[in-house]
Motif scaffolding. Structure first.
Motif, PDB file in Angstrom:
ATOM      1  N   ASP A  85       0.961  -0.948   0.169  1.00 17.86           N
ATOM      2  CA  ASP A  85      -0.261   0.149   0.026  1.00 17.86           C
ATOM      3  C   ASP A  85       1.026   1.318  -0.110  1.00 17.86           C
ATOM      4  O   ASP A  85       2.012   1.140   1.132  1.00 17.86           O
ATOM      5  CB  ASP A  85      -0.950  -0.307   1.542  1.00 17.86           C
ATOM      6  N   LEU A  86       0.667   2.422  -1.256  1.00 18.69           N
ATOM      7  CA  LEU A  86       1.169   3.336  -1.200  1.00 18.69           C
ATOM      8  C   LEU A  86       0.456   4.268  -0.079  1.00 18.69           C
ATOM      9  O   LEU A  86      -0.653   4.530  -0.186  1.00 18.69           O
ATOM     10  CB  LEU A  86       1.917   4.457  -2.182  1.00 18.69           C
ATOM     11  N   ILE A  87       1.210   5.047   1.029  1.00 13.81           N
ATOM     12  CA  ILE A  87       0.236   6.014   2.151  1.00 13.81           C
ATOM     13  C   ILE A  87       0.983   7.474   2.277  1.00 13.81           C
ATOM     14  O   ILE A  87       2.015   7.076   2.155  1.00 13.81           O
ATOM     15  CB  ILE A  87      -0.027   4.954   3.089  1.00 13.81           C
ATOM     16  N   VAL A  88       0.315   7.912   3.281  1.00 22.33           N
ATOM     17  CA  VAL A  88       1.027   8.511   4.000  1.00 22.33           C
ATOM     18  C   VAL A  88       0.394   8.972   5.548  1.00 22.33           C
ATOM     19  O   VAL A  88      -0.289   8.418   5.959  1.00 22.33           O
ATOM     20  CB  VAL A  88      -0.193   9.991   4.142  1.00 22.33           C
ATOM     21  N   ALA A  89       1.642   9.086   5.804  1.00 19.53           N
ATOM     22  CA  ALA A  89       2.118   8.749   7.559  1.00 19.53           C
ATOM     23  C   ALA A  89       2.477  10.136   7.763  1.00 19.53           C
ATOM     24  O   ALA A  89       3.480  10.332   7.159  1.00 19.53           O
ATOM     25  CB  ALA A  89       2.812   7.541   7.527  1.00 19.53           C
ATOM     26  N   ALA A  90       2.088  10.539   9.151  1.00 21.28           N
ATOM     27  CA  ALA A  90       3.283  11.475  10.131  1.00 21.28           C
ATOM     28  C   ALA A  90       3.102  10.952  11.583  1.00 21.28           C
ATOM     29  O   ALA A  90       2.596   9.949  11.856  1.00 21.28           O
ATOM     30  CB  ALA A  90       1.703  13.020  10.058  1.00 21.28           C
ATOM     31  N   PRO A  91       4.409  11.294  11.922  1.00 26.30           N
ATOM     32  CA  PRO A  91       3.819  11.100  13.156  1.00 26.30           C
ATOM     33  C   PRO A  91       3.246  10.858  14.424  1.00 26.30           C
ATOM     34  O   PRO A  91       2.244  11.551  14.501  1.00 26.30           O
ATOM     35  CB  PRO A  91       4.696  12.075  14.146  1.00 26.30           C
ATOM     36  N   LYS A  92       3.253   9.810  15.176  1.00 29.80           N
ATOM     37  CA  LYS A  92       2.221   9.427  16.127  1.00 29.80           C
ATOM     38  C   LYS A  92       1.491  10.732  16.816  1.00 29.80           C
ATOM     39  O   LYS A  92       0.847   9.954  17.048  1.00 29.80           O
ATOM     40  CB  LYS A  92       2.892   8.429  16.768  1.00 29.80           C
ATOM     41  N   CYS A  93       2.721  11.182  16.996  1.00 23.90           N
ATOM     42  CA  CYS A  93       2.796  12.013  18.311  1.00 23.90           C
ATOM     43  C   CYS A  93       2.089  13.116  17.573  1.00 23.90           C
ATOM     44  O   CYS A  93       1.128  14.096  18.641  1.00 23.90           O
ATOM     45  CB  CYS A  93       4.237  12.636  18.839  1.00 23.90           C
ATOM     46  N   TRP A  94       1.267  13.705  16.757  1.00 25.56           N
ATOM     47  CA  TRP A  94       0.748  14.925  16.415  1.00 25.56           C
ATOM     48  C   TRP A  94      -0.759  14.222  16.666  1.00 25.56           C
ATOM     49  O   TRP A  94      -1.999  13.949  15.425  1.00 25.56           O
ATOM     50  CB  TRP A  94       1.217  14.796  14.366  1.00 25.56           C
ATOM     51  N   ILE A  95      -1.390  14.397  18.262  1.00 25.08           N
ATOM     52  CA  ILE A  95      -2.791  13.411  18.761  1.00 25.08           C
ATOM     53  C   ILE A  95      -3.588  14.501  17.314  1.00 25.08           C
ATOM     54  O   ILE A  95      -4.905  14.769  16.918  1.00 25.08           O
ATOM     55  CB  ILE A  95      -2.501  13.785  19.685  1.00 25.08           C
ATOM     56  N   ASP A 128      -7.552   8.901   5.672  1.00 25.95           N
ATOM     57  CA  ASP A 128      -7.021   8.793   4.152  1.00 25.95           C
ATOM     58  C   ASP A 128      -6.337   9.094   4.009  1.00 25.95           C
ATOM     59  O   ASP A 128      -6.080   9.592   2.545  1.00 25.95           O
ATOM     60  CB  ASP A 128      -8.653  10.204   3.828  1.00 25.95           C
ATOM     61  N   GLY A 129      -5.298   8.730   4.074  1.00 23.45           N
ATOM     62  CA  GLY A 129      -3.702   8.776   3.619  1.00 23.45           C
ATOM     63  C   GLY A 129      -3.695   7.725   2.617  1.00 23.45           C
ATOM     64  O   GLY A 129      -2.493   7.078   3.026  1.00 23.45           O
ATOM     65  N   LEU A 130      -4.591   6.473   2.499  1.00 25.21           N
ATOM     66  CA  LEU A 130      -4.427   5.560   2.000  1.00 25.21           C
ATOM     67  C   LEU A 130      -4.762   5.936  -0.276  1.00 25.21           C
ATOM     68  O   LEU A 130      -5.187   6.247  -0.464  1.00 25.21           O
ATOM     69  CB  LEU A 130      -5.156   4.556   1.357  1.00 25.21           C
ATOM     70  N   ILE A 131      -3.275   6.368  -0.797  1.00 22.46           N
ATOM     71  CA  ILE A 131      -2.963   6.675  -1.457  1.00 22.46           C
ATOM     72  C   ILE A 131      -3.619   5.556  -3.112  1.00 22.46           C
ATOM     73  O   ILE A 131      -3.706   5.716  -4.509  1.00 22.46           O
ATOM     74  CB  ILE A 131      -1.425   6.960  -1.931  1.00 22.46           C
ATOM     75  N   ALA A 151       0.124  14.160  -7.014  1.00 23.48           N
ATOM     76  CA  ALA A 151      -1.044  13.602  -7.675  1.00 23.48           C
ATOM     77  C   ALA A 151      -2.436  13.847  -6.656  1.00 23.48           C
ATOM     78  O   ALA A 151      -3.179  14.431  -6.440  1.00 23.48           O
ATOM     79  CB  ALA A 151      -0.981  12.676  -8.853  1.00 23.48           C
ATOM     80  N   PHE A 152      -1.781  12.889  -5.625  1.00 19.50           N
ATOM     81  CA  PHE A 152      -2.490  13.152  -4.158  1.00 19.50           C
ATOM     82  C   PHE A 152      -2.467  14.118  -3.594  1.00 19.50           C
ATOM     83  O   PHE A 152      -3.493  14.403  -3.064  1.00 19.50           O
ATOM     84  CB  PHE A 152      -1.644  11.308  -3.207  1.00 19.50           C
ATOM     85  N   ARG A 163      -5.851  16.303  -2.985  1.00 21.78           N
ATOM     86  CA  ARG A 163      -6.939  16.728  -1.701  1.00 21.78           C
ATOM     87  C   ARG A 163      -7.537  17.518  -1.112  1.00 21.78           C
ATOM     88  O   ARG A 163      -7.112  17.407  -0.174  1.00 21.78           O
ATOM     89  CB  ARG A 163      -6.420  15.404  -0.370  1.00 21.78           C
ATOM     90  N   GLY A 164      -6.160  18.572  -2.036  1.00 21.30           N
ATOM     91  CA  GLY A 164      -6.126  19.892  -1.854  1.00 21.30           C
ATOM     92  C   GLY A 164      -4.989  20.434  -0.642  1.00 21.30           C
ATOM     93  O   GLY A 164      -4.949  20.914   0.313  1.00 21.30           O
ATOM     94  N   VAL A 165      -3.913  19.511  -0.243  1.00 23.09           N
ATOM     95  CA  VAL A 165      -2.633  19.323  -0.039  1.00 23.09           C
ATOM     96  C   VAL A 165      -2.014  21.104  -0.424  1.00 23.09           C
ATOM     97  O   VAL A 165      -1.701  20.319  -1.408  1.00 23.09           O
ATOM     98  CB  VAL A 165      -2.276  18.080   1.161  1.00 23.09           C
ATOM     99  N   ALA A 166      -1.390  22.001   0.597  1.00 24.33           N
ATOM    100  CA  ALA A 166      -0.843  22.558  -0.262  1.00 24.33           C
ATOM    101  C   ALA A 166       0.120  23.447   0.750  1.00 24.33           C
ATOM    102  O   ALA A 166       0.212  22.709   1.682  1.00 24.33           O
ATOM    103  CB  ALA A 166      -1.758  24.296  -0.583  1.00 24.33           C
TER     104      ALA A 166
END
Lengths: 339, 426
Positions: A112-122, A208-211, A157-158, A162-165
């Motif tokens: 799976d190609l995914i977007v991941a961020a630090p777990k501590c970013w609650i 919603d980070g599954l690309i 593209a993703f 999703r409108g992340v700028a």
């Protein structure tokens, strides 16, 4: 049809050039897949690109390549067939569909190609959150929010969709998951199979980070010059591997049950893609007629029986001539000048 | 080679042929016509002694990232190596001109610039034109009287097109100040407003955001998170902060990255606070939706927007007055407001515009169903801030494309000749 293809080249007898993974698990799994189709290959001890033999299929020349090389070779038509991941094909080029056909999924190489961020970013669980954080990131930290990846095209593209700028991609050539803890990035886009490495690196996948859900595919090139001999070899191979991607056709089902029972079974049936053509009258059992996708026939019968249906019978629309084979679909697109 | 192929593929998919984006060589009569058009545009843009400037073709790519983010990679030609850093073939003139103005001019000094030269952009669709194309333009940097300056710049572009002999074209205008003013007037948490503003020029994204703020949950996961945040928001500040630190300790989540736990907790609490305002009342969603749907003749659009504001009891008088004064100024220059087409969602496709915007497009014909845009422009006060200006600076500009004008004239001539032939035949 093959006339159109051969008119582009002179060599009527040029073999089919088949790109195989040069090592590792991908090669093992490819070998298993081919073996099931009655084809085996061996690589000679000398480590050269073309040093290999295929048994059980005529007119094929083997080319051993790294998985990452495969998309370019297919795009340029330097090989006719190749085994590689969908993720790599999509990352390599926009509009790849015009040059490459994904003939069949091979059920290995899942990633799976995914977007991941630090777990501590609650405070971050979706791409919307990532966009919010990115908006004033430079102001707070003096540099834009950095996303490490080797999948730049797919990431852009993703994020655009999703409108992340206001983010910046940074190049990663491996061990991407470690880059956040190392302070080189704030988030990553990478492939994962179990999520274990992500957890070990204190990262979490955005909700919603599954690309892309990717797996290895048998791929064919429209850009390659297909001789009659190469097309024959392809046909022989495809006939043997079966055709699971093909539309299976539909099956007509009849069953005896009452309207309420059918109503109970309906959500499950709908999920399978079953259409209800005729319902029994309310209050007493009658005949229902349904129409199910060929692949789901067994399950549909099971659901109906569990709902209390009697006299369930099925008839598949067996008209193999009506459905083009995988080879026919490929050669049709090749002949249609998809180049 | 591969790069070119990829671009070709994208354009073919959007219905453009290879010729539509290939930079063109000019010589002989065509070059003379093109130079003549450029001369006319530059003469008109030279009004009020606008100074001729020539920003470098290679611009520092970092500046562009500040302005547009990663999306610019898709559109710009970037040259990057470790020794020299990242440089970009200028994708437009406005940002480079604004940058050199800030570097050169005294704070608060007004200025007028005109320029002409090639810009480089990857086309995204029909109407974008070639990868390299000429632009001639004017920028007016002046604090005083924005309505008059807007009208003046618009009129310069119009005069220039007329003087160059351009056949009739379609005109569309918008006003981002008006839309942003409306967003300011609707009560909602600041973070939501910032989000909506940030994405206004991406219409699809904007309406999706709006629907979600209005309570439409895209997934069960998001709905339950919202409920969780709401509950959290009901806690007092101290309790909430303690709960967060306990939560994180419980999960044994190590701190990684440059965002410290304070920043994370602060935003989390703000989210929780904001969640209590969720969903945005339907009446607010409705008024925003109604406002962005406004389109039609500029004078009628103004009436409609005023009515909407009055109905919602919002004070938009500053923005509507500016709009009104701009229409009066245009009218004084012979531009009939009823002939201008206003479109509330028209924000051009660049993030830095924040006020009046306009664009000139040839009418499509059978022969050229997707003609190249002739040019456009707008007000970009925010741009200076993004470029690091210490105090507010005001700018408005217009840029025209001589090659598109040449093509439009040729198409007009061809259509005229065809009509004459048809007339002669009947």
């Amino acid at each position: 049809m093959s006339g159109a293809a051969t008119s582009r080249n002179g060599a009527e007898s040029a073999p089919l050039r088949f790109g195989l993974p040069s090592k590792g698990r991908l090669q093992e799994k490819t070998a298993e897949f081919l073996k099931a189709a009655g084809v085996t290959f061996e690589r000679s001890a000398v480590d050269r690109e073309y040093a290999g033999r295929l048994r059980g299929l005529d007119g094929v020349e083997l080319v051993f390549l790294q998985a990452g090389e495969m998309p370019d070779r297919l795009m340029r038509g330097e090989i006719h067939l190749g085994v590689t991941g969908e993720d790599l094909i999509r990352e390599r080029a926009g509009q790849w569909e015009r040059r490459i056909m994904l003939l069949a999924p091979l059920h290995f190489g899942h990633a799976d190609l995914i977007v991941a961020a630090p777990k501590c970013w609650i405070d971050v669980s979706t791409t919307d959150d990532l966009d919010d954080v990115a908006a004033d990131f430079r102001e707070r930290h003096g540099h834009p929010l950095r996303v490490a990846t080797k999948y730049k095209r797919l990431s852009r593209a993703f994020f655009q969709e999703r409108g992340v700028a206001n983010y910046r991609l940074v190049d990663s050539q491996g061990a991407t998951e470690g880059l956040v803890a190392a302070g080189a990035a704030e988030a990553i886009v990478d492939i994962t199979s179990s999520g274990e490495t992500l957890r070990a690196n204190h990262l979490k996948i955005l909700d919603d980070g599954l690309i892309l859900k990717s797996q290895a595919h048998l791929c064919a090139s429209f850009s390659a010059e297909w001789s009659d001999r190469a097309l024959q070899a392809l046909r022989a191979l495809l006939d043997r591997i079966g055709d699971e991607g093909a539309p299976r056709g539909r099956a007509a089902l009849t069953a005896r049950l009452d309207a309420a029972a059918l109503g109970r079974a309906e959500p499950a049936l709908t999920r399978l893609g079953v259409r209800i053509l005729r319902r029994p009258l309310r209050g007493f059992p009658g005949e229902a007629r349904l129409d199910a996708p060929g692949d789901e026939l067994g399950l549909a019968v099971e659901i109906l029986t569990a709902a209390g249906a009697e006299a369930v019978s099925a008839e598949t629309a067996a008209d193999p001539a009506a459905k083009p084979s995988l080879f026919e679909r490929f050669s049709e697109r090749l002949g249609a000048g998809d180049l | 080679m591969l790069l070119e192929t990829a671009v070709f593929d994208r354009l073919s998919a959007s219905g453009l042929g290879r010729s539509a984006f290939a930079p063109q060589d000019y010589d002989g009569a065509a070059l003379e016509r093109l130079s003549a058009i450029t001369d006319i545009l530059m003469r008109i843009f030279g009004a009020e002694d606008a100074a001729l400037v020539e920003p470098a073709i290679l611009q520092p790519a970092d500046i562009l990232f500040d302005l547009y983010g990663e999306e610019i990679w898709e559109r710009s030609f970037i040259i990057e190596d470790l020794e020299h850093g990242a440089w970009c073939l200028r994708p437009d003139f406005t940002a480079p001109v604004a940058r050199s103005h800030l570097a050169r001019a005294e704070t608060g000094e007004s200025a007028r610039y005109r320029y002409c030269g090639p810009v480089f952009r990857r086309a995204r669709g029909a109407g974008d034109g070639a990868l390299q194309q000429l632009q001639a333009g004017v920028e007016v940097i002046d604090e005083a009287d924005p309505a008059t300056r807007d009208a003046e710049v618009f009129d310069l572009a119009r005069q220039a097109l007329d003087a160059a002999g351009c056949p009739p074209y379609d005109l569309v205008i918008g006003d981002l100040g008006l839309v942003f003013g409306l967003l300011d007037a609707v009560p909602m948490p600041d973070s939501w407003r910032a989000r909506l503003r940030r994405h206004f020029w991406r219409p699809q994204r904007f309406s999706q955001l709006l629907r979600r703020l209005g309570g439409e949950a895209p997934s069960a996961g998001e709905a339950s998170r919202m409920a969780f945040l709401k509950g959290f928001g009901a806690l007092g500040e101290e309790d909430a902060a303690r709960a967060i630190s306990e939560m994180m300790a419980l999960a044994e989540t190590p701190q990684i990255g440059v965002r410290g736990s304070e920043e994370v907790a602060e935003r989390f609490l703000r989210q929780a606070e904001d969640a209590r305002a969720h969903p945005l009342p339907q009446a607010s969603v409705d008024v925003i939706e109604a406002a962005v749907a406004v389109s039609g003749p500029a004078d009628a659009a103004l009436t409609r927007l005023k009515a909407l504001a009055a109905e919602a009891k919002m004070d938009l008088s500053r923005q509507t007055t500016l709009f009104e004064r701009r229409l009066e100024a245009l009218s004084a220059r012979g531009v009939e407001p009823s002939r201008l087409r206003f479109d509330a969602v028209f924000g051009r496709d660049l993030a830095y515009y924040d006020g009046f915007v306009f664009e000139m497009r040839p009418f499509p014909t059978k022969a050229t169903p997707a003609p190249r845009r002739l040019g456009g422009g707008g007000r970009y006060d925010r741009l200076f801030q993004a470029l690091g200006a210490e105090r507010p600076v005001s700018g408005v500009g217009a840029a025209l494309k001589p090659e598109a004008i040449l093509a439009a004239i040729a198409a007009g001539d061809a259509a005229g000749a065809a009509a004459m032939d048809a007339g002669a035949a009947s």
